[in-house]
Design an enzyme around this catalytic site. Structure first.
Site, PDB file in Angstrom:
ATOM      1  N   GLY A 296       3.465  -3.300  13.056  1.00 54.68           N
ATOM      2  CA  GLY A 296       2.036  -2.995  12.985  1.00 54.68           C
ATOM      3  C   GLY A 296       1.596  -1.662  13.529  1.00 54.68           C
ATOM      4  O   GLY A 296       0.407  -1.338  13.446  1.00 54.68           O
ATOM      5  N   GLY A 297       2.506  -0.869  14.082  1.00 57.80           N
ATOM      6  CA  GLY A 297       2.102   0.398  14.676  1.00 57.80           C
ATOM      7  C   GLY A 297       1.512   1.364  13.665  1.00 57.80           C
ATOM      8  O   GLY A 297       0.415   1.913  13.871  1.00 57.80           O
ATOM      9  N   GLU A 317       3.531  -7.840   4.965  1.00 60.81           N
ATOM     10  CA  GLU A 317       4.780  -7.974   5.707  1.00 60.81           C
ATOM     11  C   GLU A 317       5.471  -9.254   5.258  1.00 60.81           C
ATOM     12  O   GLU A 317       4.838 -10.307   5.125  1.00 60.81           O
ATOM     13  CB  GLU A 317       4.516  -8.009   7.216  1.00 60.81           C
ATOM     14  CG  GLU A 317       5.693  -8.397   8.078  1.00 60.81           C
ATOM     15  CD  GLU A 317       6.917  -7.506   7.874  1.00 60.81           C
ATOM     16  OE1 GLU A 317       8.042  -8.051   7.804  1.00 60.81           O
ATOM     17  OE2 GLU A 317       6.758  -6.278   7.774  1.00 60.81           O
ATOM     18  N   ASP A 344       6.325 -10.860  -0.122  1.00 63.32           N
ATOM     19  CA  ASP A 344       7.573 -10.185  -0.450  1.00 63.32           C
ATOM     20  C   ASP A 344       7.257  -8.891  -1.184  1.00 63.32           C
ATOM     21  O   ASP A 344       6.679  -8.911  -2.274  1.00 63.32           O
ATOM     22  CB  ASP A 344       8.428 -11.105  -1.327  1.00 63.32           C
ATOM     23  CG  ASP A 344       9.799 -10.518  -1.633  1.00 63.32           C
ATOM     24  OD1 ASP A 344      10.023  -9.318  -1.395  1.00 63.32           O
ATOM     25  OD2 ASP A 344      10.655 -11.292  -2.115  1.00 63.32           O
ATOM     26  N   ASP A 361       7.388   2.145   4.846  1.00 68.32           N
ATOM     27  CA  ASP A 361       8.327   2.353   5.949  1.00 68.32           C
ATOM     28  C   ASP A 361       9.439   1.339   5.720  1.00 68.32           C
ATOM     29  O   ASP A 361       9.369   0.208   6.166  1.00 68.32           O
ATOM     30  CB  ASP A 361       7.624   2.149   7.281  1.00 68.32           C
ATOM     31  CG  ASP A 361       8.530   2.416   8.477  1.00 68.32           C
ATOM     32  OD1 ASP A 361       9.686   2.846   8.261  1.00 68.32           O
ATOM     33  OD2 ASP A 361       8.101   2.181   9.617  1.00 68.32           O
ATOM     34  N   CYS A 414      13.428   5.305   9.432  1.00 64.26           N
ATOM     35  CA  CYS A 414      13.822   5.745  10.771  1.00 64.26           C
ATOM     36  C   CYS A 414      15.339   5.948  10.768  1.00 64.26           C
ATOM     37  O   CYS A 414      16.068   5.355  11.558  1.00 64.26           O
ATOM     38  CB  CYS A 414      13.406   4.734  11.820  1.00 64.26           C
ATOM     39  SG  CYS A 414      13.599   5.373  13.499  1.00 64.26           S
TER      40      CYS A 414
END
Length: 476
Positions: A296-297, A317, A344, A361, A414
């Protein structure tokens, strides 16, 4: 019972104490451990006990070190919590290195030792080789912890192996590893060789040592405001270099009013920057989508940025429990509160061509966040990408289909690994590639061709990758 390793657990720490080692139980440390027993009865050793329990959760249950540390250090003094955190984080960071040393010192594979004994030895090795704990104290305290947390039966083997480890310092063990292990340099650098190789494919060779060193340095927490709900000045720390939404944490984030009230949170500056980048280029007017929003960031920052442009965010999500974390991160926003759903991403619950801006992300190897999740470098294998890359491509296809013609898609990982960054984007259809660095002109040395690549050693952030895409035509 099957002999297969439980998914998410660490390899090489399964088995039993070898025959005859129980006789070592009575040797003690430096002639005896009665003084340590007396000390433990008087003061206890809550920091080492918390560290041991947290490390067991990491190695046996696949837990994340940062999460279980918060659980096991709750209620400890600031000093004890700090020591326990260093013990666990430092041990996880050097796990492969310590395992090689323990095996050499013990003259046996780790599979001949109980898993709990291996974790005790790892913690002891960290104190002996990296911390300023006197050798006799590190050995004695670990032996006493073995007695308290496991059993008297294992104290002898713990004592014997730790005394052998203490016979050499870190430089001495590095020399011995170089003489006996082909992978010594990677172990000394605290990274598996395949990860070093992956970094070397996308980073100049001269910078590789600096990146590995940065991965091994504990990061300073970054804070972020929810736009228009809090001011950076309320966070108390030094403002971040490039993100206008954050500051360095100067204390316990939970004690900051804005964080406690949900008007601010903890988020690496790299994550702030890639979310900000999505909001800056021109795009059609319309709602925004965060396709893989947990925990959630980014959604919390994007929601505020969307409100500034008089539109709304949908946060999706897959896992319901992670969707609940997203909702918690967004709860401080007034009505209309951003909508959060559990869905999904490869089977979207919304129509095509619906969103002006889409954040993906994507689930990835996490190789860019080894500072914050030090244990993950020993968990991941190159074969993991065989499952991740098809998922990343499918999710990017959904993100593109979900965008309006002319809309923007941010593909973020990331991880700097070539397979889950550039190769995924180059396989996408129906989009044109924008120069992502133009969306972050404040950030130096971030361009990787048309992409943005942040680095711990250059930028003090996680190694975030960003591609910005513009949809070229409607999706049927």
């Amino acid at each position: 019972m099957s002999g297969r390793r439980r998914r998410g657990s660490m390899p090489g720490n399964r088995g039993h104490v070898g025959p005859g080692l129980d006789k070592l139980d009575r040797r003690g440390v430096d002639g005896g451990v009665r003084g340590v027993d007396k000390l433990d009865r008087r003061t206890g050793d809550p920091a080492r006990l918390a560290a041991f329990r947290a490390l067991r959760a990491v190695t046996a249950e696949g837990a994340y070190a940062n999460l279980v540390l918060a659980e096991h250090t709750a209620g400890l003094s600031h000093r004890d919590a700090g020591f326990a955190t260093e013990l666990v984080a430092g041990t996880c960071r050097s796990l492969g290195y310590y395992d090689a040393i323990i095996s050499l010192a013990g003259g046996r594979p780790l599979t001949t030792l109980q898993p709990a004994v291996v974790d005790l030895l790892r913690l002891g090795a960290h104190q002996l080789l990296e911390l300023r704990v006197p050798s006799h104290a590190a050995v004695a305290a670990t032996v006493n912890l073995a007695r308290t947390a496991v059993s008297q039966r294992v104290t002898g083997v713990v004592n014997a192996i730790l005394r052998k480890i203490a016979a050499l310092d870190a430089d001495g063990w590095a020399e011995r590893l170089r003489a006996e292990r082909d992978d010594a340099e990677a172990l000394i650098a605290r990274h598996p060789q395949w990860i070093i190789d992956a970094f070397g494919e996308v980073l100049p060779a001269a910078e590789l040592p600096a990146l590995l060193a940065a991965d091994n340095a504990p990061p300073s927490p970054h804070l972020v405001v929810r736009p228009d709900l809090a001011e950076v000045a309320e966070l108390g720390g030094t403002p971040l270099r490039w993100s206008p939404f954050g500051a360095l944490a100067s204390g316990n984030p939970a004690e900051i009013a804005a964080v406690h009230q949900g008007r601010a949170g903890v988020q690496d500056e790299g994550s702030q920057l890639v979310a900000w980048a999505l909001s800056r280029p021109d795009a059609p007017f319309g709602p925004w989508l965060d396709l893989c929003a947990g925990p959630g960031g980014k959604a919390a920052l994007l929601a505020g940025l969307a409100r500034r442009q008089h539109t709304a965010l949908l946060a999706s999500e897959l896992q319901p429990h992670r969707a609940a974390l997203v909702a918690r991160a967004l709860h401080a926003y007034p009505d209309p509160t951003p909508l959060v759903i559990a869905a999904d991403g490869t089977r979207p619950a919304w129509p095509a061509n619906a969103f002006a801006r889409v954040m993906l992300d994507a689930p990835c190897s996490g190789l860019g966040a080894l500072r914050r999740r030090p244990e993950s470098r020993w968990r991941r294998q190159p074969s993991d990408l065989d499952d991740l890359v098809p998922l990343q491509r499918a999710l990017l296809a959904t993100a593109i289909a979900s965008a309006r013609p002319g809309g923007l898609i941010a593909y973020v990982t990331c991880s700097p690994h070539h397979r889950e960054t550039v190769e995924v984007v180059e396989a996408a259809a129906g989009v044109e590639l924008l120069d992502a660095s133009e969306a972050l002109p404040e950030v130096p040395d971030a361009a990787r061709g048309h992409y943005v690549q942040l680095w711990p050693h250059r930028h003090g952030t996680d190694a975030m990758f960003l591609a910005l895409l513009r949809k070229t035509e409607a999706t049927q």
